[in-house]
Design a protein around this motif. Sequence first.
Motif, PDB file in Angstrom:
ATOM      1  N   VAL A 104      13.366   4.536 -17.508  1.00 42.35           N
ATOM      2  CA  VAL A 104      13.920   3.198 -17.760  1.00 42.35           C
ATOM      3  C   VAL A 104      12.792   2.238 -18.101  1.00 42.35           C
ATOM      4  N   ASP A 105      11.646   2.385 -17.419  1.00 43.48           N
ATOM      5  CA  ASP A 105      10.515   1.501 -17.685  1.00 43.48           C
ATOM      6  C   ASP A 105      10.049   1.622 -19.126  1.00 43.48           C
ATOM      7  N   MET A 106       9.956   2.862 -19.627  1.00 43.83           N
ATOM      8  CA  MET A 106       9.483   3.074 -20.993  1.00 43.83           C
ATOM      9  C   MET A 106      10.428   2.426 -21.998  1.00 43.83           C
ATOM     10  N   VAL A 107      11.713   2.589 -21.789  1.00 38.05           N
ATOM     11  CA  VAL A 107      12.708   2.003 -22.691  1.00 38.05           C
ATOM     12  C   VAL A 107      12.623   0.482 -22.656  1.00 38.05           C
ATOM     13  N   ASP A 108      12.560  -0.086 -21.449  1.00 35.92           N
ATOM     14  CA  ASP A 108      12.536  -1.544 -21.319  1.00 35.92           C
ATOM     15  C   ASP A 108      11.202  -2.136 -21.758  1.00 35.92           C
TER      16      ASP A 108
END
Length: 216
Positions: A104-108
């Motif tokens: 999720v961190d990479m996407v956000d």
Amino acid sequence: MAADGVDCLKLQLVHGPDRHDLYVPISGPRKHELGMCLPEEEAGDVLTVGHLTKAVTELTEIPQTCQRLIFKGRSLTKLDESLSSLGVKQGSKIMLLGKKPESVDMVDEQKLKTAEKELGRLSKTMSDISQELDGINKGFLEKKLQQPALQKLRKQILVASEAFMKLLESLDSLRFAEDNKGSKIKRKNMADRIQKLLERCDVLSEGVKEILQGSS
């Protein structure tokens, strides 16, 4: 050795496109030595595709649902199928297609970068509007051209203001891990900057209104 198959295999897992690229360390495929043995509680059974997928997950951190294992051109899809019945033996090469799902961190973080670029674009738009309005205030534009130019500026300010609000909503929807302080600080700084630019929108809008009223 367990009945009807082997209970311990050492395989070579190829993760990447073509075999001839194996010697390209940076962009080519990765080659893993994969050692597999039956768990003690399953002694006497045979190694299956299910055991293989678990070993691959432990080795590559690619979950079973994201794996596509291929042996001699055949996809290994039946988890209860024994490896021996498929012809898999010591030293066999198994090809893995798939990758770890993005966190999720990479996407956000990618969304944060996109928002940062959009903020830069909008900031330049605001600077251009401010300069044009300043020029009108100083009489650099003919009187008869001022009203249409001001109406255009008013519309641009409104569009920019709406875009800033959407950016704030976008930033508010981003979620980062507790230890990802860098992204959290960047998001806060961007939000603060947007608030100031929204205030600037109000100031410019009032400036346009005053000129229009003075010329009517």
